[in-house]
Enzyme design. Structure first.
Site, PDB file in Angstrom:
ATOM      1  N   SER A 113     -13.899  -2.038  -0.183  1.00  0.00           N
ATOM      2  CA  SER A 113     -12.628  -2.190  -0.892  1.00  0.00           C
ATOM      3  C   SER A 113     -11.553  -1.186  -0.508  1.00  0.00           C
ATOM      4  CB  SER A 113     -12.853  -2.112  -2.408  1.00  0.00           C
ATOM      5  OG  SER A 113     -13.377  -3.341  -2.852  1.00  0.00           O
ATOM      6  N   SER A 158     -10.765  -4.942  -2.588  1.00  0.00           N
ATOM      7  CA  SER A 158     -10.094  -5.009  -3.870  1.00  0.00           C
ATOM      8  C   SER A 158      -8.926  -4.058  -4.010  1.00  0.00           C
ATOM      9  CB  SER A 158     -11.098  -4.736  -5.000  1.00  0.00           C
ATOM     10  OG  SER A 158     -11.583  -3.404  -4.917  1.00  0.00           O
ATOM     11  N   LYS A 186      -5.431   3.825  -7.774  1.00  0.00           N
ATOM     12  CA  LYS A 186      -5.900   2.471  -8.090  1.00  0.00           C
ATOM     13  C   LYS A 186      -6.118   2.371  -9.597  1.00  0.00           C
ATOM     14  CE  LYS A 186      -9.623  -0.710  -6.568  1.00  0.00           C
ATOM     15  NZ  LYS A 186     -10.791  -0.824  -5.667  1.00  0.00           N
TER      16      LYS A 186
END
Ligand SMILES: [Mg+2]
Ligand SMILES: [Zn+2]
Lengths: 93, 484, 472
Positions: B174, B150, B75
């Site tokens: 997330s 997210s 990420k």
């Protein structure tokens, strides 16, 4: 309640500019979110949290032994080498 | 079967070289990423260089480390030295870290193949990846829908076959929510078991790094590699138990807590899948007990106040002086900093900073921040009691399947409320996993969540694995075999 | 109507640890700009702090040396404010649970200045203004500090000065700081208010920030006292505000008023864990504390028999005081050692910082040896003084310059003969001495010293000569 004055103060503390034309909208929106947050104030709870931390760990320490610092080239990498080793804060205006 | 093991078997049997495998993944990315936008930065050179090293090692006949040669994604809020780490914000769009996050250091040492950095909501503040400066990530199952957030990019990278696994962060769901939206396993370990060093902070006391994978077994393999005590993170504990060797432990006679409130008002098709899951566990000999989440109603506001308060402080450093976006013209230092921030931080980020500043301001501190911390302590205490009886708590991961594009951004409060199932684990620092449990009527994946006791990550993985094994055939469409 | 000054001090003392408070960069002063930095002390995204263990030890020692209670359990907090010298936009400090509380320092008058608290925190970087441009160097960012906060107990400029000097000396003695004011390792924020004498309620205070010279602090307080009294006398009102002292003009000027005062939004630092100091550790740290300056002062005065002024001069520099203790060991007259140090030796160290460093070439044992010879009358003071000069220049022991033979001196018979000779050959001087001119006697002694190349004992010689003259 959240007043417009409070929003101005909060924005200042947050170092954010608020356009005069979105002020109304933001004030309203903040009021809604604050109302949502207000839910907690109806719940009674009196836990002692003076030294609360999630893992309840104590004393995670570094030893007092010097490790080589980064070169100023690396440190300034995101500022294209900086100005004689310094970060430039601002130019004269 | 574990995709990670499958890959390593193929590599060790020399049925495919690591370079070939990496190239295959890279060409998949080339083909699909334009559409689904899972990656915001592809690290082809880095990947091929490492793959070559792995091939050299295989040639010597040496045994591979658990994640060696596995193509994976990170990420874009996990710091990678010399590789852009933008948090998908205009503020950091050109920022190049000068140090590695501990998790990346670990994976680097294992010669994992970094394919690229994945898309996310700006600074991880969101649940649909729509607030990314680089645009939304689409759900590989149906591109009319988001991949969630997210960590939408991380989930899409795995679901789209663009990475074998992804590492992401979870502050309020997330990892788990996008995993559920994309039909994957998403695991948020206990707070403290994986080092946060190098994970760019959203909310320091809630953030935790974890894997998004195809299977529970892969999640266990990745977890075992990254849950190491790290002296750089004062809150690091590591894990005392490896999980992979305990996956097959019997779960006969364990108690699983089920939360009635989560089922009330739940969509029929999702509820049906949950009830099926419960039946599976009953079939495996588990006992189902009714429980309630401690102070359920307080969880969302407690989460939101804590997250925003910490975020408002964590985000203060983005002043544009040492790195990050810099405005063109200004009259004073103050004005320059305000402009740097206002011109480059997105609306949602600004909103959360303001809210956090508000919750911490001297007039409001007691009513919001302090009260939230007290409630947080109560919630943690009550969870402890539940786990004296139950091994895990079973809930849906989200009350919904993936959102249609644009649906999430409309009403912020409604969007925040969708996190109701995932935030308790962050509030109490508990391990929690999302496991696919079938398709909803709209043919989108649904996830089931298991929440465990602090540092009983291995138990959560074990109980999830038993379910996965039992339901594998029925959920086959969600698993992908590695094609060579 | 006369007014009373009320002052409280917040003193920031840089700790002399090897590394910074939350990373392992050096704390060394100076260096190329941004060369003592790493991702952690620059607050780069994703980095985490870890507390230096030595900082806790030093803070506890600072507390113990100033009579504070030590908290077994304390924590760190974030103080949020945006300024370019603060790379994380918050200072990690201690808010409501400082590690030390409730101490005091006693002034020479016997009055105690209460210390409200001592807490741990990090220093900020340094802004540099050049031709209108502003730059920043973060080498100082993350250097550990203790902030020592007094109650508003100080009533005069002298008390303020004495408090700071005592505090400075204590920190130096216990080895937690170099307290080099010129390098900014001790800096004061001064809170000043005035009230009519006899009144109990405090007046509105102003704060003068970031001063690193005792001299300027004294001047600033004096100026600010006058300013506030003038305002009140003319019917005005004091505004709570932060002021800056301009040393060129010797004035204070307003920086910002209370209205724009910051809301620091303190909250617990989630990236750090609790600090626990056990009773055993506190005991250990206490046992490690050296004698404090006021303790040494008492011993020098009461046990060594030094005059108060001399004792104060000796304790003013830790190294000098320790040197003196060694050099005066086993002496019957410990003042002798003090005289040599404060006189002949101090002339070699004219400045404050030279005395502070006290890089003396001879070990205290050498000075002690020399003084022992004087005490046992093996050599006289002028021989001693000559020898000391050579010792200081060369770093060598007294035996290098005074031989066994020199030390034997002149036996009494030889001296008596010499004295008779001196009286005979200096008739004029003898006459003027007998005529009442005391000074003339000196030339007779001078003759003897010349003849013996300084070896004669002038006291003994005086006795003999007086005896001879008396017989005349
Ligand atoms: Mg302070
Ligand atoms: Zn550093």
């Amino acid at each position: 309640m959240v007043s417009k004055e409070e929003i101005i103060k909060i924005a200042k503390l947050s170092n954010l500019f608020l356009d005069e034309n979105v002020m109304e909208e933001i004030t309203e929106e903040m009021a809604k979110i604050v109302e949502f947050a207000d839910a907690i104030n109806t719940i009674v709870c009196d836990e002692d949290i003076e030294f609360d931390n999630i893992n309840q760990i104590e004393n995670a320490f570094n030893e007092d032994e010097v490790v080589e610092s980064y070169s100023s080239d690396e440190v300034l990498r995101n500022r294209e080498g900086g100005e004689n080793g310094y970060f430039l804060v601002r130019r004269r205006v | 079967m574990s995709k990670i093991k499958q890959i390593q078997n193929l590599l060790e049997a020399k049925e495919i070289s690591c370079v070939e495998l990496t190239k295959k993944y890279l060409s998949n990315i080339e083909e699909k990423n334009k559409e689904i936008n899972a990656y915001v930065n592809i690290t082809e050179e880095e990947a091929l260089k490492t793959a070559k090293l792995v091939d050299e090692k295989i040639a010597t006949g040496e045994k591979l480390m658990p994640l060696e040669g596995i193509p994976m994604s990170l990420k874009d809020n996990i710091s990678t030295k010399n590789i852009k780490t933008s948090c998908c914000s205009k503020m950091l769009k050109d920022y190049v870290p000068i140090y590695d996050a501990t998790v990346w250091e670990i994976l680097k040492k294992q010669n994992s193949i970094l394919l690229g950095k994945t898309n996310m909501d700006e600074f991880a503040m969101g649940a649909s990846t729509e607030s990314s400066y680089f645009g939304v990530t689409l759900n590989p199952h149906n591109t009319n829908y988001v991949a969630g957030g997210s960590s939408g990019g991380a989930a899409a990278s795995v679901a789209g076959g663009l990475a074998a696994f992804g590492l992401a962060t979870d502050t309020g769901g997330s990892i788990r929510q996008p995993a559920s939206f994309c039909g994957l396993v998403g695991f948020k370990p206990s707070y403290g078991s994986v080092s946060r060093y190098g994970a760019i902070a959203y909310a320091s006391s809630l953030d935790q790094i974890g894997p998004i994978t195809d299977s529970v077994e892969d999640a266990a393999i990745v977890y075992d590699s990254i849950s190491i005590y790290d002296s750089k993170d004062s809150t690091s504990v590591g894990s005392k138990n490896t999980s992979h060797d305990k996956l097959n432990s019997s779960i006969k006679g364990i108690k699983i807590g089920v939360v009635k409130e989560y089922f009330e008002g739940l969509r029929d098709d999702i509820r049906k899948l949950m009830e099926d899951s419960i039946k599976v566990y009953q079939g495996l000999g588990a006992e189902i007990v009714d429980i309630t989440i401690p102070l359920l109603k307080a969880n969302l506001p407690v989460y939101f106040i804590t997250a925003c308060a910490e975020a408002s402080s964590n985000m203060g450093r983005y002043d544009g002086i040492r790195y990050g976006y810099k405005t063109d013209s200004y009259n004073s230092i103050d004005e320059m900093i305000c402009k740097n921030r206002s011109e480059s931080l997105g609306k949602e980020v600004q909103r959360r900073i303001m809210l956090g500043t508000y919750a911490l301001s001297s007039d409001r501190y007691d009513a919001y921040y302090k009260k939230a911390q007290k409630l947080r302590a109560c919630i943690r205490r009550d969870f402890k009691k539940i786990f004296e009886e139950c091994s895990v708590i079973l809930t849906p991961t989200a009350p919904t399947t993936a959102y249609a594009l644009g649906q999430a951004v409309k009403d912020p409060i409604e969007t925040y409320s969708m996190d109701i199932c995932t935030v308790p684990a962050n509030i109490a620092g508990l391990p929690a996993i999302s496991v696919p449990c079938g398709l909803a009527e709209n043919k989108l994946p649904v996830g089931m969540q298991l929440i465990g006791n602090r540092f009983e990550d291995y138990k959560v993985l074990n109980i999830a694995y038993q379910y996965e094994k039992e339901t594998k055939d029925q959920n086959r469409s969600l698993w992908q075999e590695v094609e060579v | 109507m006369s007014y009373e000054l009320v002052v409280g001090l917040e003193t920031h003392v840089e700790l002399s640890t090897n590394t910074k408070i939350f990373c392992q960069c050096t704390t060394e002063f100076g260096g190329e700009p941004n060369s003592h930095c790493c991702p952690i002390c620059l607050g780069m995204p994703g980095t985490l702090p870890k507390l230096n263990k030595k900082v806790v030890e030093y803070a506890v020692k600072a507390g113990l040396a100033t009579n504070c209670k030590i908290r077994n359990l304390s924590k760190m907090d974030r103080k949020n404010y945006v300024y370019p010298d603060l790379p994380k936009a918050y200072q990690v400090t201690q808010f409501d649970k400082p590690i030390c509380e409730d101490g005091y320092i006693t002034l020479s008058s016997g009055k105690s200045i209460r210390i409200n608290r001592i807490h741990i925190e990090e220093d900020a970087g340094k802004l540099i203004h050049e031709r209108g441009d502003t730059y920043i160097d973060y080498n100082r960012g993350g250097v550990p500090l203790v902030e020592i906060v007094t109650d508003p107990d100080i009533r005069t400029v002298d008390e303020a000065v004495e408090y700071i000097e005592q505090l400075r000396l204590i920190m130096k003695y216990i080895g937690v700081s170099d307290v080099k004011m010129q390098e900014g390792s001790l800096r004061c924020d001064v809170n000043i208010s005035v009230r009519k004498k006899g009144e109990e309620k405090f007046g509105t205070r102003t704060e003068i920030k970031n001063m690193n010279s005792v001299n300027f602090i004294a001047k600033a307080i004096a100026y600010e006292f006058e300013r506030q009294v003038d305002i009140l006398e003319s019917g005005g009102e004091i505004h709570q505000e932060t002021r800056r002292y301009d040393s060129d003009l010797n004035i204070t000027e307003s920086m910002r008023s209370k209205e724009d005062a910051e809301d620091y939004r303190y909250f617990r630092e989630p990236d750090l864990v609790n600090i626990y100091v056990s009773e055993e550790e506190i005991k250990k740290y206490k046992a490690e504390l050296p004698q404090l300056p006021h303790e040494k002062l008492n011993i020098f005065i009461n046990e060594y028999g030094l005059p108060k002024d001399d004792a104060e001069l000796l304790i003013k520099y830790k190294k000098v005081a320790e040197y003196y203790e060694e050099a005066s060991k086993n002496l019957k007259n410990k003042k002798l050692a003090s005289n040599y140090i404060l006189g002949q030796i101090y002339r070699k160290f004219p400045t404050d910082s030279e005395k502070e460093e006290f890089n003396i070439s001879i070990p205290p044992k050498y000075l002690n040896d020399l003084i022992q010879l004087v005490e046992s009358r093996k050599i006289n003071s002028s021989m001693a003084s000559n020898a000391l000069e050579k010792m200081l220049d060369s770093g060598k022991a007294v035996t290098e310059f005074i031989s066994e033979k020199d030390m034997e001196g002149i036996d009494e018979n030889t001296l008596r003969e010499l004295c008779i000779k001196a009286v005979n050959e200096n008739q004029k001087a003898v006459e003027s001495y007998l005529g009442g001119k005391e000074k003339a006697f000196k030339s007779i002694i001078g003759y003897i010293m010349r003849e013996t190349k300084g070896k004669a004992d002038p006291i003994k010689a005086t006795e003999i000569i007086k005896e001879i003259i008396g017989k005349i």
